[in-house]
Scaffold this motif. Structure first.
Motif, PDB file in Angstrom:
ATOM      1  N   LYS A 248     -12.339  44.045 -54.157  1.00 52.26           N
ATOM      2  CA  LYS A 248     -12.643  42.613 -54.279  1.00 52.26           C
ATOM      3  C   LYS A 248     -14.116  42.422 -54.608  1.00 52.26           C
ATOM      4  O   LYS A 248     -14.982  43.010 -53.958  1.00 52.26           O
ATOM      5  N   ARG A 249     -14.380  41.562 -55.583  1.00 45.44           N
ATOM      6  CA  ARG A 249     -15.766  41.289 -55.984  1.00 45.44           C
ATOM      7  C   ARG A 249     -16.218  39.968 -55.342  1.00 45.44           C
ATOM      8  O   ARG A 249     -15.507  38.975 -55.380  1.00 45.44           O
TER       9      ARG A 249
ATOM     10  N   LEU B   2     -15.644  46.000 -50.248  1.00 48.31           N
ATOM     11  CA  LEU B   2     -15.987  44.772 -50.971  1.00 48.31           C
ATOM     12  C   LEU B   2     -17.202  45.084 -51.833  1.00 48.31           C
ATOM     13  O   LEU B   2     -18.075  45.860 -51.426  1.00 48.31           O
ATOM     14  N   VAL B   3     -17.247  44.469 -53.015  1.00 50.82           N
ATOM     15  CA  VAL B   3     -18.345  44.748 -53.942  1.00 50.82           C
ATOM     16  C   VAL B   3     -19.202  43.493 -54.086  1.00 50.82           C
ATOM     17  O   VAL B   3     -18.663  42.404 -54.331  1.00 50.82           O
TER      18      VAL B   3
ATOM     19  N   ALA C  45     -21.026  41.374 -56.286  1.00 48.09           N
ATOM     20  CA  ALA C  45     -21.125  41.225 -57.743  1.00 48.09           C
ATOM     21  C   ALA C  45     -22.348  40.403 -58.126  1.00 48.09           C
ATOM     22  O   ALA C  45     -22.898  40.557 -59.219  1.00 48.09           O
TER      23      ALA C  45
ATOM     24  N   HIS D 195     -26.020  46.953 -59.030  1.00 46.69           N
ATOM     25  CA  HIS D 195     -25.132  46.305 -60.013  1.00 46.69           C
ATOM     26  C   HIS D 195     -24.980  44.812 -59.787  1.00 46.69           C
ATOM     27  O   HIS D 195     -24.364  44.122 -60.597  1.00 46.69           O
ATOM     28  N   ALA D 196     -25.519  44.311 -58.688  1.00 48.40           N
ATOM     29  CA  ALA D 196     -25.381  42.877 -58.395  1.00 48.40           C
ATOM     30  C   ALA D 196     -26.373  42.083 -59.242  1.00 48.40           C
ATOM     31  O   ALA D 196     -27.538  42.454 -59.363  1.00 48.40           O
TER      32      ALA D 196
ATOM     33  N   ALA E 176     -16.035  36.942 -60.172  1.00 52.95           N
ATOM     34  CA  ALA E 176     -15.781  37.552 -58.861  1.00 52.95           C
ATOM     35  C   ALA E 176     -14.486  36.970 -58.318  1.00 52.95           C
ATOM     36  O   ALA E 176     -13.937  36.015 -58.874  1.00 52.95           O
ATOM     37  N   ASP E 177     -13.978  37.561 -57.234  1.00 54.87           N
ATOM     38  CA  ASP E 177     -12.769  37.020 -56.604  1.00 54.87           C
ATOM     39  C   ASP E 177     -13.118  35.864 -55.683  1.00 54.87           C
ATOM     40  O   ASP E 177     -12.400  34.876 -55.629  1.00 54.87           O
TER      41      ASP E 177
END
Ligand code: NAD
Ligand code: MG
Length: 381
Positions: A3-4, A32-33, A35, A55-56, A88-89
């Protein structure tokens, strides 16, 4: 696919705790990522998050001239740019105050679920936000602890069986202070919260219980429940966050440690129930107390009920007047007890106004702020 997540207001209390939830998820089966994220002024937090999560993408929403190098976007449009460029989610809205409403609109317009801590968004514009969410098949997941608890309870029990909601309040730092001493309390006194470590605005609102007033409005809107069927109980231990009473007379409570990472964890993993690394409630040896709030100590709870009876525009005015009054109290311009006076006198104006667009909301908000500002100017210290 992991999940982003995008976190708005990443340097604030909700923002930092949301980052912690993401950090802790790294070694689990549902990582969890991060983003993207936004900070308003805090360049130091922005740089350290960029370092930790390379990467964010980062939006610096304060003045572009003071933005550190490394910000992907800066200035007043940065939030809109972040939310349209990064998919993102879920977007966590941890921005403080009425400024959070635009962020909520943008998150939904860009087709992302909204984990909503910013209660002002709900108080000011829930009907329109819900419409926007429904049109895009998105969910608004409450993060405010009482409403996150009600969200869990109502989903598990079913709204059709529920007669009454209860939200609890710690009562703040002045719960047992002699009433005649309230007027001498400073903003620093008000920010010494007995249970929660939060931003300054919400800490002052906990001392006056305007926070509970806002949360009554929030609960009424989120769960479509008239205010007369929502109770507020003071519960100094802050273990029980909310309760629902079913028509057959049973009371169901949601109990957990007072730790905002729990409702954030629940929101970010929703609709799944996922093991939490943040501890679990233990009742053995605990004494839990519940009291009715006193009307003369916490008039802002009753003013919120009056605002709800008067309609949506009055609820917007309640929030706006309180924001102005709290800012002036924090600047030592008015006394603690005058916060309620400013809100009460602002609400005494006519708020029989239509609320059918976001423009209407921003207009009413502005009008209430002007009235509250004038009241503050004429208030005797
Ligand atoms: P905070 O003051 O600690 O953080 C708010 C963040 O929003 C800060 O980083 C600030 O820089 C940013 N911000 C302020 N104005 C902005 C603007 N115009 N544009 C963009 N960013 C802006 O506040 P907090 O305690 O984290 O509260 C955030 C929201 O969550 C509030 O609506 C509050 O009522 C709600 N909430 C907080 C808690 C809590 O435990 N902290 C609990 C429940 C609900
Ligand atoms: Mg709360």
């Amino acid at each position: 696919m992991p999940k982003r997540i995008i976190i708005l207001g990443a340097a604030g209390s909700i923002g930092r705790q949301s980052i912690e939830v993401i950090r802790q998820s790294a070694a689990t089966e549902e990582p969890l990522v991060l983003a993207g994220f936004s900070v308003h002024h805090n360049a130091k937090v922005m740089l350290s998050l960029k370092n930790e999560f390379p990467h964010a993408r980062a939006a610096y929403t304060g003045d572009a001239a003071s933005a550190p190098t490394g910000a992907d976007w800066a200035g007043p449009e940065a939030l809109a740019q972040l939310l349209s460029a990064v998919q993102a989610d879920i977007v966590v809205n941890g921005i403080a105050g009425a400024a959070g409403l635009s962020a909520s609109i943008l998150a939904l317009q860009n087709r992302m679920h909204l984990a909503l801590a910013n209660k002002e968004s709900i108080v000011m514009g829930y009907r329109l936000l819900k419409q926007l969410a429904d049109d895009n098949e998105l969910s608004i997941i409450p993060v405010d602890s009482e409403h996150a608890a009600l969200f869990q309870l109502t989903q598990k029990i079913g709204m059709h069986a529920i007669a009454e909601l209860t939200i609890t309040a710690s009562g703040g730092p002045f719960r047992t202070l002699p009433l005649e001493r309230l007027a001498e309390m400073t903003a620093d006194d008000a920010c010494k919260h007995p249970v929660w470590k939060m931003g300054r605005k919400i800490s002052i609102d906990s001392a006056t219980m305007a926070n509970k007033g806002l949360e009554l409005i929030e609960a009424s809107k989120l769960f479509d429940m008239p205010q007369e069927h929502i109770r507020v109980l003071i519960h100094p231990q802050s273990y029980v966050h909310a309760m629902v009473r079913t028509f057959d007379g049973a009371l169901y409570a949601q109990i957990s440690e007072p730790d905002m990472r729990l409702p954030i964890h629940a929101a970010l993993h929703w609709p799944h129930t996922y093991p939490s690394p943040f501890g679990h409630a233990e009742l053995a040896g605990k004494t839990l107390e519940f009291f009715e709030p006193e009307r003369n100590r916490y008039p802002l709870v009753w003013l919120a009920r009056n605002a709800m009876d008067a309609g949506d525009a009055a609820c917007i005015a309640y929030n706006a007047a309180n924001e102005i009054a709290v800012a002036r109290f924090d600047a030592a311009r008015i006394r603690f007890t005058q916060i309620a006076q400013v809100v009460s006198e602002t609400l005494a104006h006519s708020w029989n106004l239509p609320v059918s667009s976001f423009e209407d909301i921003f207009d009413i908000d502005m009008k209430a702020r002007q009235i509250a500002e004038e009241l503050v100017e004429h208030i005797a210290w």
